[in-house]
Design a protein around this motif. Sequence first.
Motif, PDB file in Angstrom:
ATOM      1  N   THR A  56       0.853  -1.184   0.000  1.00  0.00           N
ATOM      2  CA  THR A  56       0.000   0.000   0.000  1.00  0.00           C
ATOM      3  C   THR A  56       0.886   1.230   0.000  1.00  0.00           C
ATOM      4  O   THR A  56       1.817   1.333   0.793  1.00  0.00           O
ATOM      5  CB  THR A  56      -0.914   0.023   1.244  1.00  0.00           C
ATOM      6  OG1 THR A  56      -1.686  -1.178   1.272  1.00  0.00           O
ATOM      7  CG2 THR A  56      -1.845   1.226   1.220  1.00  0.00           C
ATOM      8  N   THR A  58       0.736   5.280   0.492  1.00  0.00           N
ATOM      9  CA  THR A  58      -0.063   6.399   0.978  1.00  0.00           C
ATOM     10  C   THR A  58       0.582   7.682   0.488  1.00  0.00           C
ATOM     11  O   THR A  58       1.768   7.919   0.742  1.00  0.00           O
ATOM     12  CB  THR A  58      -0.155   6.379   2.518  1.00  0.00           C
ATOM     13  OG1 THR A  58      -0.692   5.120   2.921  1.00  0.00           O
ATOM     14  CG2 THR A  58      -1.055   7.488   3.023  1.00  0.00           C
ATOM     15  N   ASP A  59      -0.185   8.484  -0.225  1.00  0.00           N
ATOM     16  CA  ASP A  59       0.324   9.728  -0.803  1.00  0.00           C
ATOM     17  C   ASP A  59       0.605  10.718   0.318  1.00  0.00           C
ATOM     18  O   ASP A  59      -0.295  11.378   0.820  1.00  0.00           O
ATOM     19  CB  ASP A  59      -0.680  10.297  -1.789  1.00  0.00           C
ATOM     20  CG  ASP A  59      -0.134  11.451  -2.600  1.00  0.00           C
ATOM     21  OD1 ASP A  59       1.081  11.685  -2.559  1.00  0.00           O
ATOM     22  OD2 ASP A  59      -0.930  12.130  -3.271  1.00  0.00           O
ATOM     23  N   GLY A  63      -2.343  11.100   3.159  1.00  0.00           N
ATOM     24  CA  GLY A  63      -3.067  11.241   1.896  1.00  0.00           C
ATOM     25  C   GLY A  63      -3.824   9.990   1.515  1.00  0.00           C
ATOM     26  O   GLY A  63      -3.999   9.064   2.307  1.00  0.00           O
ATOM     27  N   ASP A  64      -4.286   9.964   0.267  1.00  0.00           N
ATOM     28  CA  ASP A  64      -5.008   8.820  -0.269  1.00  0.00           C
ATOM     29  C   ASP A  64      -4.092   7.613  -0.392  1.00  0.00           C
ATOM     30  O   ASP A  64      -2.898   7.753  -0.641  1.00  0.00           O
ATOM     31  CB  ASP A  64      -5.580   9.147  -1.646  1.00  0.00           C
ATOM     32  CG  ASP A  64      -6.659  10.211  -1.585  1.00  0.00           C
ATOM     33  OD1 ASP A  64      -7.354  10.291  -0.564  1.00  0.00           O
ATOM     34  OD2 ASP A  64      -6.795  10.962  -2.577  1.00  0.00           O
ATOM     35  N   SER A  65      -4.664   6.411  -0.237  1.00  0.00           N
ATOM     36  CA  SER A  65      -3.892   5.176  -0.327  1.00  0.00           C
ATOM     37  C   SER A  65      -4.196   4.447  -1.628  1.00  0.00           C
ATOM     38  O   SER A  65      -5.326   4.476  -2.112  1.00  0.00           O
ATOM     39  CB  SER A  65      -4.223   4.248   0.844  1.00  0.00           C
ATOM     40  OG  SER A  65      -3.799   4.822   2.045  1.00  0.00           O
ATOM     41  N   ILE A  66      -3.171   3.801  -2.166  1.00  0.00           N
ATOM     42  CA  ILE A  66      -3.284   3.007  -3.377  1.00  0.00           C
ATOM     43  C   ILE A  66      -2.681   1.637  -3.074  1.00  0.00           C
ATOM     44  O   ILE A  66      -1.560   1.543  -2.582  1.00  0.00           O
ATOM     45  CB  ILE A  66      -2.512   3.666  -4.541  1.00  0.00           C
ATOM     46  CG1 ILE A  66      -3.055   5.065  -4.799  1.00  0.00           C
ATOM     47  CG2 ILE A  66      -2.584   2.802  -5.786  1.00  0.00           C
ATOM     48  CD1 ILE A  66      -2.157   5.897  -5.673  1.00  0.00           C
TER      49      ILE A  66
END
Length: 71
Positions: A56, A58-59, A63-66
């Motif tokens: 994972t 995290t920006d 921030g948002d996770s991808i």
Amino acid sequence: MDVNPLYVTITDTDGRKHTAELGMDEDKLDTVKLAPGENVTGTITGKGKFDAKYVTYTDGLIGDSIRGKVS
């Protein structure tokens, strides 16, 4: 999007999270800036013995996770 391996965690098959160990692999994930539609590949190495299920990113710190596949 700025990619930094410091913001990557590895989740193992038991659901435990591991932080990335930096500088451990020749093909490591580099710090890069991606434009829309671009992608990056690289190796993320974790300390200890475990079976990785996914990673994972995290920006930034909050921030948002991808989530990415492990291969």
